[in-house]
Motif scaffolding. Structure first.
Motif, PDB file in Angstrom:
ATOM      1  N   ARG A  13       0.876  -1.173   0.000  1.00 28.50           N
ATOM      2  CA  ARG A  13       0.000   0.000   0.000  1.00 28.50           C
ATOM      3  C   ARG A  13       0.915   1.226   0.000  1.00 28.50           C
ATOM      4  NH1 ARG A  13      -5.120   0.047   1.151  1.00 28.50           N
ATOM      5  NH2 ARG A  13      -4.955  -1.893   2.320  1.00 28.50           N
ATOM      6  N   TYR A  14       0.751   2.089  -1.005  1.00 29.64           N
ATOM      7  CA  TYR A  14       1.541   3.303  -1.152  1.00 29.64           C
ATOM      8  C   TYR A  14       0.711   4.470  -0.640  1.00 29.64           C
ATOM      9  CZ  TYR A  14       4.595   0.521  -4.121  1.00 29.64           C
ATOM     10  OH  TYR A  14       5.456  -0.437  -4.586  1.00 29.64           O
ATOM     11  N   ILE A  15       1.233   5.176   0.357  1.00 28.24           N
ATOM     12  CA  ILE A  15       0.509   6.275   0.973  1.00 28.24           C
ATOM     13  C   ILE A  15       1.447   7.476   1.021  1.00 28.24           C
ATOM     14  CG2 ILE A  15      -0.712   7.055   3.042  1.00 28.24           C
ATOM     15  CD1 ILE A  15      -0.670   3.943   3.784  1.00 28.24           C
ATOM     16  N   ALA A  16       1.035   8.599   0.442  1.00 29.72           N
ATOM     17  CA  ALA A  16       1.880   9.795   0.448  1.00 29.72           C
ATOM     18  C   ALA A  16       1.016  11.042   0.584  1.00 29.72           C
ATOM     19  CB  ALA A  16       2.702   9.870  -0.833  1.00 29.72           C
ATOM     20  N   GLU A  17       1.503  12.002   1.374  1.00 31.81           N
ATOM     21  CA  GLU A  17       0.835  13.282   1.550  1.00 31.81           C
ATOM     22  C   GLU A  17       1.749  14.398   1.068  1.00 31.81           C
ATOM     23  OE1 GLU A  17      -1.113  14.227   5.241  1.00 31.81           O
ATOM     24  OE2 GLU A  17      -1.504  12.108   5.629  1.00 31.81           O
ATOM     25  N   ARG A  18       1.139  15.407   0.465  1.00 37.75           N
ATOM     26  CA  ARG A  18       1.880  16.579   0.005  1.00 37.75           C
ATOM     27  C   ARG A  18       2.357  17.340   1.241  1.00 37.75           C
ATOM     28  NH1 ARG A  18      -2.101  19.622  -2.514  1.00 37.75           N
ATOM     29  NH2 ARG A  18      -2.249  20.784  -0.592  1.00 37.75           N
ATOM     30  N   VAL A  26       7.191  19.996  -5.949  1.00 33.04           N
ATOM     31  CA  VAL A  26       6.230  19.597  -4.923  1.00 33.04           C
ATOM     32  C   VAL A  26       6.753  18.293  -4.344  1.00 33.04           C
ATOM     33  CG1 VAL A  26       3.847  18.911  -4.442  1.00 33.04           C
ATOM     34  CG2 VAL A  26       4.304  20.688  -6.134  1.00 33.04           C
ATOM     35  N   ILE A  27       6.745  18.186  -3.009  1.00 26.09           N
ATOM     36  CA  ILE A  27       7.271  16.997  -2.345  1.00 26.09           C
ATOM     37  C   ILE A  27       6.151  16.285  -1.600  1.00 26.09           C
ATOM     38  CG2 ILE A  27       8.872  16.110  -0.603  1.00 26.09           C
ATOM     39  CD1 ILE A  27      10.717  18.443  -1.322  1.00 26.09           C
ATOM     40  N   TYR A  28       6.098  14.971  -1.800  1.00 25.08           N
ATOM     41  CA  TYR A  28       5.182  14.094  -1.084  1.00 25.08           C
ATOM     42  C   TYR A  28       6.025  13.173  -0.201  1.00 25.08           C
ATOM     43  CZ  TYR A  28       1.113  15.213  -3.992  1.00 25.08           C
ATOM     44  OH  TYR A  28       0.066  15.847  -4.602  1.00 25.08           O
ATOM     45  N   ARG A  29       5.556  12.936   1.029  1.00 23.20           N
ATOM     46  CA  ARG A  29       6.218  11.974   1.914  1.00 23.20           C
ATOM     47  C   ARG A  29       5.182  11.006   2.462  1.00 23.20           C
ATOM     48  NH1 ARG A  29       9.270  16.605   4.272  1.00 23.20           N
ATOM     49  NH2 ARG A  29      11.171  16.649   3.043  1.00 23.20           N
ATOM     50  N   GLY A  30       5.631   9.790   2.725  1.00 18.04           N
ATOM     51  CA  GLY A  30       4.709   8.806   3.260  1.00 18.04           C
ATOM     52  C   GLY A  30       5.373   7.473   3.488  1.00 18.04           C
ATOM     53  N   LEU A  31       4.601   6.422   3.241  1.00 18.81           N
ATOM     54  CA  LEU A  31       5.043   5.056   3.519  1.00 18.81           C
ATOM     55  C   LEU A  31       4.699   4.113   2.379  1.00 18.81           C
ATOM     56  CD1 LEU A  31       3.588   4.655   7.123  1.00 18.81           C
ATOM     57  CD2 LEU A  31       5.985   5.017   6.545  1.00 18.81           C
ATOM     58  N   VAL A  32       5.500   3.089   2.269  1.00 20.52           N
ATOM     59  CA  VAL A  32       5.125   1.904   1.517  1.00 20.52           C
ATOM     60  C   VAL A  32       4.878   0.857   2.591  1.00 20.52           C
ATOM     61  CG1 VAL A  32       5.808   0.155  -0.154  1.00 20.52           C
ATOM     62  CG2 VAL A  32       6.578   2.529  -0.449  1.00 20.52           C
ATOM     63  N   ARG A  33       3.622   0.478   2.750  1.00 17.19           N
ATOM     64  CA  ARG A  33       3.260  -0.503   3.788  1.00 17.19           C
ATOM     65  C   ARG A  33       3.255  -1.885   3.159  1.00 17.19           C
ATOM     66  NH1 ARG A  33       0.614   1.480   8.801  1.00 17.19           N
ATOM     67  NH2 ARG A  33       0.315  -0.737   8.993  1.00 17.19           N
ATOM     68  N   ALA A  43       8.663  11.467  -2.610  1.00 15.13           N
ATOM     69  CA  ALA A  43       8.556  11.679  -4.058  1.00 15.13           C
ATOM     70  C   ALA A  43       8.631  13.163  -4.341  1.00 15.13           C
ATOM     71  CB  ALA A  43       7.253  11.112  -4.593  1.00 15.13           C
ATOM     72  N   THR A  44       9.370  13.520  -5.376  1.00 10.15           N
ATOM     73  CA  THR A  44       9.514  14.909  -5.792  1.00 10.15           C
ATOM     74  C   THR A  44       8.974  15.057  -7.204  1.00 10.15           C
ATOM     75  OG1 THR A  44      11.502  15.136  -4.439  1.00 10.15           O
ATOM     76  CG2 THR A  44      11.144  16.801  -6.149  1.00 10.15           C
ATOM     77  N   ILE A  45       8.054  16.013  -7.361  1.00  7.86           N
ATOM     78  CA  ILE A  45       7.486  16.326  -8.673  1.00  7.86           C
ATOM     79  C   ILE A  45       8.088  17.642  -9.125  1.00  7.86           C
ATOM     80  CG2 ILE A  45       5.380  16.840  -9.963  1.00  7.86           C
ATOM     81  CD1 ILE A  45       3.876  15.209  -7.831  1.00  7.86           C
ATOM     82  N   THR A  46       8.669  17.652 -10.314  1.00  9.27           N
ATOM     83  CA  THR A  46       9.246  18.854 -10.874  1.00  9.27           C
ATOM     84  C   THR A  46       8.225  19.496 -11.795  1.00  9.27           C
ATOM     85  OG1 THR A  46      11.424  17.833 -10.781  1.00  9.27           O
ATOM     86  CG2 THR A  46      11.201  19.786 -12.165  1.00  9.27           C
ATOM     87  N   LEU A  47       7.929  20.766 -11.530  1.00 15.06           N
ATOM     88  CA  LEU A  47       6.961  21.512 -12.331  1.00 15.06           C
ATOM     89  C   LEU A  47       7.704  22.386 -13.323  1.00 15.06           C
ATOM     90  CD1 LEU A  47       4.584  22.498  -9.407  1.00 15.06           C
ATOM     91  CD2 LEU A  47       4.342  20.596 -11.005  1.00 15.06           C
TER      92      LEU A  47
END
Length: 94
Positions: A13-18, A26-33, A43-47
């Motif tokens: 289960r991949y869970i990430a919050e901005r 934009v950076i998201y952090r979370g867990l791989v359960r 995760a980093t998104i380049t705009l």
């Protein structure tokens, strides 16, 4: 970050919050359960293009590739239209 109840019986289960939005990223952090462990995910998104790179601490390259693809898919339309990206991304693979 809020924790989902329980662990997946199989797969991941991949869970990430901005958590951050800066100049062009934009950076998201979370867990791989996993059934037996939780792995830290960032995760980093380049705009403006939406290129997404993910790192999973203690995970395999496949976990990183899957996390990047899931987050890119969840944010693609918002990136393309210039809208605010989703606050949370949660997906199960497995």
């Amino acid at each position: 970050m809020s924790q989902p109840i329980g662990r997946p019986a199989s797969g991941a289960r991949y869970i990430a919050e901005r958590v951050e939005a800066g100049q062009g990223t934009v950076i998201y952090r979370g867990l791989v359960r996993l059934p037996d462990a939780d792995l830290a995910l960032e995760a980093t998104i380049t705009l403006p293009g939406g290129a997404t790179r993910a790192t999973v601490e203690g995970g395999s390259p496949e976990h990183e590739k899957t996390a990047a693809a899931l987050i890119r898919a969840a944010t693609k339309s918002a990136v393309a239209s210039g809208e605010e990206l989703p606050r949370k991304v949660e997906r199960w693979r497995g």
